[in-house]
Design a protein around this motif. Structure first.
Motif, PDB file in Angstrom:
ATOM      1  N   TRP A 189      38.600  40.983  43.421  1.00 35.35           N
ATOM      2  CA  TRP A 189      39.811  40.174  43.476  1.00 35.35           C
ATOM      3  C   TRP A 189      41.043  41.075  43.516  1.00 35.35           C
ATOM      4  CZ3 TRP A 189      35.630  39.319  40.458  1.00 35.35           C
ATOM      5  CH2 TRP A 189      35.020  38.078  40.527  1.00 35.35           C
ATOM      6  N   ILE A 190      42.087  40.573  44.133  1.00 34.92           N
ATOM      7  CA  ILE A 190      43.404  41.203  44.094  1.00 34.92           C
ATOM      8  C   ILE A 190      44.248  40.361  43.141  1.00 34.92           C
ATOM      9  CG2 ILE A 190      45.501  41.742  45.408  1.00 34.92           C
ATOM     10  CD1 ILE A 190      43.119  43.513  46.118  1.00 34.92           C
ATOM     11  N   VAL A 191      44.899  41.001  42.195  1.00 37.62           N
ATOM     12  CA  VAL A 191      45.743  40.293  41.226  1.00 37.62           C
ATOM     13  C   VAL A 191      47.187  40.392  41.696  1.00 37.62           C
ATOM     14  CG1 VAL A 191      46.460  40.125  38.820  1.00 37.62           C
ATOM     15  CG2 VAL A 191      44.131  40.876  39.384  1.00 37.62           C
ATOM     16  N   GLU A 192      47.843  39.237  41.800  1.00 37.03           N
ATOM     17  CA  GLU A 192      49.230  39.192  42.274  1.00 37.03           C
ATOM     18  C   GLU A 192      50.147  38.569  41.230  1.00 37.03           C
ATOM     19  OE1 GLU A 192      49.248  37.029  45.947  1.00 37.03           O
ATOM     20  OE2 GLU A 192      48.381  38.705  47.063  1.00 37.03           O
ATOM     21  N   GLU A 193      51.376  39.075  41.223  1.00 38.89           N
ATOM     22  CA  GLU A 193      52.447  38.499  40.419  1.00 38.89           C
ATOM     23  C   GLU A 193      53.595  38.217  41.374  1.00 38.89           C
ATOM     24  OE1 GLU A 193      54.775  39.331  36.269  1.00 38.89           O
ATOM     25  OE2 GLU A 193      54.220  41.070  37.480  1.00 38.89           O
ATOM     26  N   ASP A 194      53.931  36.950  41.542  1.00 43.32           N
ATOM     27  CA  ASP A 194      54.980  36.523  42.475  1.00 43.32           C
ATOM     28  C   ASP A 194      54.747  37.067  43.883  1.00 43.32           C
ATOM     29  OD1 ASP A 194      56.342  35.137  40.439  1.00 43.32           O
ATOM     30  OD2 ASP A 194      57.384  36.965  39.832  1.00 43.32           O
ATOM     31  N   GLY A 195      53.472  37.078  44.336  1.00 40.36           N
ATOM     32  CA  GLY A 195      53.136  37.517  45.686  1.00 40.36           C
ATOM     33  C   GLY A 195      53.001  39.014  45.877  1.00 40.36           C
ATOM     34  N   THR A 196      53.192  39.797  44.827  1.00 38.61           N
ATOM     35  CA  THR A 196      53.090  41.254  44.893  1.00 38.61           C
ATOM     36  C   THR A 196      51.817  41.713  44.192  1.00 38.61           C
ATOM     37  OG1 THR A 196      55.487  41.453  44.833  1.00 38.61           O
ATOM     38  CG2 THR A 196      54.233  43.431  44.307  1.00 38.61           C
ATOM     39  N   LYS A 197      51.024  42.573  44.850  1.00 39.22           N
ATOM     40  CA  LYS A 197      49.796  43.079  44.253  1.00 39.22           C
ATOM     41  C   LYS A 197      50.129  43.952  43.052  1.00 39.22           C
ATOM     42  CE  LYS A 197      45.898  46.090  44.944  1.00 39.22           C
ATOM     43  NZ  LYS A 197      45.252  47.096  45.759  1.00 39.22           N
ATOM     44  N   VAL A 198      49.487  43.647  41.922  1.00 41.89           N
ATOM     45  CA  VAL A 198      49.724  44.431  40.711  1.00 41.89           C
ATOM     46  C   VAL A 198      48.444  45.063  40.162  1.00 41.89           C
ATOM     47  CG1 VAL A 198      51.808  43.185  40.034  1.00 41.89           C
ATOM     48  CG2 VAL A 198      49.581  42.381  39.235  1.00 41.89           C
ATOM     49  N   ALA A 199      47.270  44.568  40.616  1.00 41.25           N
ATOM     50  CA  ALA A 199      46.010  45.099  40.097  1.00 41.25           C
ATOM     51  C   ALA A 199      44.848  44.627  40.965  1.00 41.25           C
ATOM     52  CB  ALA A 199      45.794  44.644  38.658  1.00 41.25           C
ATOM     53  N   SER A 200      43.666  45.172  40.654  1.00 43.41           N
ATOM     54  CA  SER A 200      42.418  44.753  41.290  1.00 43.41           C
ATOM     55  C   SER A 200      41.398  44.494  40.192  1.00 43.41           C
ATOM     56  CB  SER A 200      41.869  45.838  42.206  1.00 43.41           C
ATOM     57  OG  SER A 200      42.780  46.127  43.231  1.00 43.41           O
ATOM     58  N   ILE A 201      40.462  43.602  40.482  1.00 42.14           N
ATOM     59  CA  ILE A 201      39.374  43.316  39.554  1.00 42.14           C
ATOM     60  C   ILE A 201      38.064  43.498  40.314  1.00 42.14           C
ATOM     61  CG2 ILE A 201      38.256  41.581  38.104  1.00 42.14           C
ATOM     62  CD1 ILE A 201      41.019  40.208  37.879  1.00 42.14           C
ATOM     63  N   LEU A 202      37.128  44.217  39.704  1.00 36.74           N
ATOM     64  CA  LEU A 202      35.808  44.437  40.285  1.00 36.74           C
ATOM     65  C   LEU A 202      34.755  44.032  39.263  1.00 36.74           C
ATOM     66  CD1 LEU A 202      36.408  48.014  41.709  1.00 36.74           C
ATOM     67  CD2 LEU A 202      36.478  45.874  42.980  1.00 36.74           C
ATOM     68  N   THR A 203      33.646  43.449  39.734  1.00 41.19           N
ATOM     69  CA  THR A 203      32.543  43.135  38.835  1.00 41.19           C
ATOM     70  C   THR A 203      31.418  44.133  39.032  1.00 41.19           C
ATOM     71  OG1 THR A 203      31.536  41.609  40.415  1.00 41.19           O
ATOM     72  CG2 THR A 203      33.048  40.660  38.811  1.00 41.19           C
ATOM     73  N   SER A 204      30.614  44.295  37.991  1.00 39.00           N
ATOM     74  CA  SER A 204      29.438  45.154  38.034  1.00 39.00           C
ATOM     75  C   SER A 204      28.430  44.563  37.051  1.00 39.00           C
ATOM     76  CB  SER A 204      29.807  46.585  37.635  1.00 39.00           C
ATOM     77  OG  SER A 204      30.135  46.641  36.273  1.00 39.00           O
ATOM     78  N   PRO A 205      27.209  45.072  37.045  1.00 39.77           N
ATOM     79  CA  PRO A 205      26.235  44.564  36.074  1.00 39.77           C
ATOM     80  C   PRO A 205      26.688  44.742  34.619  1.00 39.77           C
ATOM     81  CG  PRO A 205      25.131  45.808  37.780  1.00 39.77           C
ATOM     82  CD  PRO A 205      26.607  46.001  37.992  1.00 39.77           C
ATOM     83  N   ALA A 206      27.559  45.730  34.371  1.00 38.85           N
ATOM     84  CA  ALA A 206      28.031  45.994  33.010  1.00 38.85           C
ATOM     85  C   ALA A 206      29.189  45.093  32.591  1.00 38.85           C
ATOM     86  CB  ALA A 206      28.449  47.451  32.891  1.00 38.85           C
ATOM     87  N   GLY A 207      29.806  44.358  33.526  1.00 41.06           N
ATOM     88  CA  GLY A 207      30.933  43.499  33.189  1.00 41.06           C
ATOM     89  C   GLY A 207      31.985  43.492  34.272  1.00 41.06           C
ATOM     90  N   VAL A 208      33.244  43.466  33.843  1.00 41.37           N
ATOM     91  CA  VAL A 208      34.387  43.349  34.750  1.00 41.37           C
ATOM     92  C   VAL A 208      35.336  44.514  34.499  1.00 41.37           C
ATOM     93  CG1 VAL A 208      36.298  41.837  35.418  1.00 41.37           C
ATOM     94  CG2 VAL A 208      34.172  40.836  34.638  1.00 41.37           C
ATOM     95  N   ALA A 233      44.600  35.751  40.559  1.00 42.48           N
ATOM     96  CA  ALA A 233      43.548  36.594  41.128  1.00 42.48           C
ATOM     97  C   ALA A 233      43.003  35.920  42.381  1.00 42.48           C
ATOM     98  CB  ALA A 233      42.438  36.814  40.115  1.00 42.48           C
ATOM     99  N   LYS A 234      43.201  36.568  43.531  1.00 43.13           N
ATOM    100  CA  LYS A 234      42.717  36.046  44.805  1.00 43.13           C
ATOM    101  C   LYS A 234      41.444  36.782  45.196  1.00 43.13           C
ATOM    102  CE  LYS A 234      47.137  34.574  46.657  1.00 43.13           C
ATOM    103  NZ  LYS A 234      48.033  34.629  47.813  1.00 43.13           N
ATOM    104  N   SER A 235      40.414  36.017  45.496  1.00 37.99           N
ATOM    105  CA  SER A 235      39.113  36.585  45.835  1.00 37.99           C
ATOM    106  C   SER A 235      39.154  37.295  47.181  1.00 37.99           C
ATOM    107  CB  SER A 235      38.063  35.483  45.860  1.00 37.99           C
ATOM    108  OG  SER A 235      36.805  36.017  46.165  1.00 37.99           O
ATOM    109  N   ILE A 236      38.612  38.502  47.226  1.00 40.68           N
ATOM    110  CA  ILE A 236      38.481  39.272  48.463  1.00 40.68           C
ATOM    111  C   ILE A 236      37.017  39.227  48.907  1.00 40.68           C
ATOM    112  CG2 ILE A 236      38.734  41.554  49.517  1.00 40.68           C
ATOM    113  CD1 ILE A 236      41.379  40.155  48.733  1.00 40.68           C
ATOM    114  N   VAL A 237      36.105  39.494  47.978  1.00 39.51           N
ATOM    115  CA  VAL A 237      34.670  39.372  48.203  1.00 39.51           C
ATOM    116  C   VAL A 237      34.156  38.426  47.124  1.00 39.51           C
ATOM    117  CG1 VAL A 237      32.458  40.573  48.286  1.00 39.51           C
ATOM    118  CG2 VAL A 237      34.525  41.721  49.105  1.00 39.51           C
TER     119      VAL A 237
END
Length: 64
Positions: A14-33, A5-9
């Motif tokens: 975060w952008i989640v990568e597998e072998d250099g290829t984007k596979v997902a995104s992670i966002l945080t909020s007051p309710a969790g992740v 997971a590479k931080s964007i903000v």
């Protein structure tokens, strides 16, 4: 194999990568992740729970 997971903000997005290829995104909020993968959203109470389930590690390099 773990995903990276590479931080964007810092502590918000975060952008989640597998072998250099984007596979997902992670966002945080007051309710969790939220993991966004293939158009699906999955909510977790904490990043630790998400990380344990999908074997995601945070990239430790500084955000510029």
């Amino acid at each position: 194999m773990s995903l990276l997971a590479k931080s964007i903000v810092k502590n918000k997005c975060w952008i989640v990568e597998e072998d250099g290829t984007k596979v997902a995104s992670i966002l945080t909020s007051p309710a969790g992740v939220t993991l966004i993968h293939e158009g699906q959203k999955e909510r977790f109470g904490s990043f630790k729970l998400l990380s344990d389930r999908y074997n995601i590690v945070l990239d430790k390099t500084k955000v510029k």
